[in-house]
Design a protein around this motif. Structure first.
Motif, mmCIF file in Angstrom:
data_model
loop_
_atom_site.group_PDB
_atom_site.id
_atom_site.type_symbol
_atom_site.label_atom_id
_atom_site.label_comp_id
_atom_site.label_asym_id
_atom_site.label_seq_id
_atom_site.Cartn_x
_atom_site.Cartn_y
_atom_site.Cartn_z
ATOM 1 N N LYS A 61 28.488 -4.631 16.732
ATOM 2 C CA LYS A 61 27.494 -4.940 17.773
ATOM 3 C C LYS A 61 28.148 -5.626 18.967
ATOM 4 O O LYS A 61 27.739 -5.417 20.113
ATOM 5 N N MET A 64 29.436 -2.993 20.974
ATOM 6 C CA MET A 64 28.314 -2.268 21.592
ATOM 7 C C MET A 64 27.850 -2.941 22.885
ATOM 8 O O MET A 64 27.514 -2.266 23.858
ATOM 9 N N SER A 76 29.677 1.542 25.955
ATOM 10 C CA SER A 76 28.304 2.048 25.869
ATOM 11 C C SER A 76 28.254 3.558 25.621
ATOM 12 O O SER A 76 27.329 4.045 24.972
ATOM 13 N N PHE A 79 27.878 4.421 22.106
ATOM 14 C CA PHE A 79 26.642 3.954 21.473
ATOM 15 C C PHE A 79 25.442 4.543 22.222
ATOM 16 O O PHE A 79 24.479 3.861 22.509
ATOM 17 N N THR A 82 21.912 5.204 18.065
ATOM 18 C CA THR A 82 22.207 4.494 16.815
ATOM 19 C C THR A 82 21.080 4.759 15.828
ATOM 20 O O THR A 82 19.950 5.051 16.203
ATOM 21 N N LYS A 108 15.705 -3.459 21.899
ATOM 22 C CA LYS A 108 16.250 -3.225 23.242
ATOM 23 C C LYS A 108 15.620 -4.112 24.303
ATOM 24 O O LYS A 108 16.043 -4.087 25.459
ATOM 25 N N TYR A 116 22.772 -2.481 25.621
ATOM 26 C CA TYR A 116 22.536 -1.290 24.806
ATOM 27 C C TYR A 116 21.284 -0.567 25.285
ATOM 28 O O TYR A 116 20.196 -1.147 25.321
#
Length: 412
Positions: A61, A64, A76, A79, A82, A108, A116
């Motif tokens: 993470k 990410m 990014s 990713f 996911t 998010k 992300y």
């Protein structure tokens, strides 16, 4: 019948034999297909200060979001999507207060995860809740049923969701499989009612190892839920129960081939097809068969086992890698090279870097596969498979079968 406001669209841009490349659109997001959803636990027992914890998941993470702790950087593009699961909340013995805090803000929408913006697929966790299990914390239990699963998927801010399913097992009898199909069908009926105002994508779970099993599964589903409603309400299909068979390439290819035939016969073949829990060496072949997306945690599990991907087909022990031959952003960083050599305080920082490298390798090869599909004719994708999967002794025979079956054979 459900009244659904759609913000989902799937468009095929190019085909090569049975393989296809396209775009999934959910709201303003676009995802190129075929693509791999890396499995990631966003909530791993910790607090925001520890990126919500999770051991190696924490380090992934941090990549990410380009955290300072891993030296920053923009990862990014790797990713862009996911996969997480409601069932992951069972893994960390959390308190009820921690459980509630995890669900009080969609993933998010958290400031921490702001970098992300990938497509978030939230699995129902049926494989873990198969025996009627609950979410067990250190001091609480949450009864799990279709209503609770959907509530959690919404609170996590999912873009794509699945109904709560009852996956089959290889040693199930016919009666057991039909019983599971009926339980899944009852969940589907409730799922469609509960999620009628969901503005993301809803995928229908499908289980079976061959045509007759999948056809029987759909027969059972449509004996409970109107066939027309199934067609109109669902946006995609997710084929499950294949993980116990993932190393049997022959069966895997047969299952996906039969699935495509079943979907065509039932009129679902215009929907995107996702295969649950499968990646790595199977990906080029499944993409050639027309699968649009996959999910897997193999990138991180192989890293934990000390395996460093040289390609989608080849891995080597991390202790034997010099890193100079890889230009990925992880291997290009002196900080991460040191950590992958073992110079790190925590194991998660060693294996987290290897895991992200492994993910990047798979993402880069999928980009190559998409380019080969877009190229004229089937020869570019056929040559890719010939130079990768077909070079592997264990997969050579099945690779030739896929080329003959889906890409027109070797003598076009």
């Amino acid at each position: 019948m459900s009244q659904v406001t759609r913000r989902f669209d799937f468009e095929v841009d190019a085909v090569a034999g049975d393989a296809r490349t396209g775009t999934l659109r959910i709201g303003s997001q676009e995802l190129a297909t075929p693509n791999l959803f890396p499995v990631l636990n966003f909530y791993g027992g910790g607090t925001e200060r520890s990126v919500f914890g999770g051991g190696i998941h924490r380090t992934i993470k941090e990549f990410m979001i380009g955290a300072d702790r891993i030296g920053g950087g923009d990862y990014s593009e790797y990713f862009d999507c996911t996969m997480t699961s409601v069932a992951s909340l069972t893994d960390y013995n959390i308190t009820h207060e921690r459980y509630q805090s995890y669900l009080d803000t969609p993933i998010k929408e958290r400031e921490l995860f702001e970098p992300y913006n990938g497509t978030l697929f939230v699995d129902s966790g049926g494989f873990k809740f198969l025996d009627g299990g609950d979410i067990d914390g250190s001091d609480f239990e949450v009864d799990i049923d279709q209503e609770k699963i959907y509530e959690i998927q919404k609170k996590m801010g999912a873009d794509i969701i699945l109904n709560l399913d009852h996956p089959i097992a290889p040693d199930d009898s016919h009666e057991q499989r039909m019983e599971k199909a009926e339980k899944t069908a009852l969940n589907i009926a409730e799922f469609l009612d509960l999620s009628s105002d969901f503005d993301g994508a809803r995928y229908l779970t499908l289980h079976g190892y061959n045509y007759s099993m999948m056809d029987a599964f759909l027969e059972k589903i449509t004996s409970i839920v109107d066939t027309r409603e199934i067609h109109e309400a669902f946006d995609g299909v997710a084929l499950g129960s294949l993980v116990p068979k993932k190393d049997n390439r022959e069966l895997l290819i047969q299952a996906v081939t039969d699935c495509q035939e079943v979907l065509q016969d039932w009129g679902f073949d215009d929907m995107p097809l996702h295969v649950l829990g499968i990646s790595s060496r199977a990906v080029p072949l499944l993409a050639a068969l027309g699968v649009d997306s996959f999910d897997a945690s193999s990138y991180l599990h192989n890293a934990i086992n000390g395996k460093y991907y040289k390609s989608m087909m080849e891995s080597v022990p991390i202790s034997e890698v010099s890193f100079e031959n890889c230009d990925c952003p992880v291997c290009s960083s002196e900080l991460h090279r040191q950590r992958m050599r073992g110079d790190a305080e925590y194991q998660k920082d060693i294996y987290g870097a290897v895991a992200v490298h492994n993910l990047i390798i798979q993402k880069q090869e999928l980009a190559t596969i998409r380019d080969r599909i877009r190229a004229e004719g089937t020869a570019p994708l056929r040559e890719y498979i010939e130079s990768t999967v077909a070079r592997d002794k264990q997969t050579r025979q099945v690779a030739h079968k896929v080329v003959n079956q889906s890409l027109g054979g070797y003598f076009q």
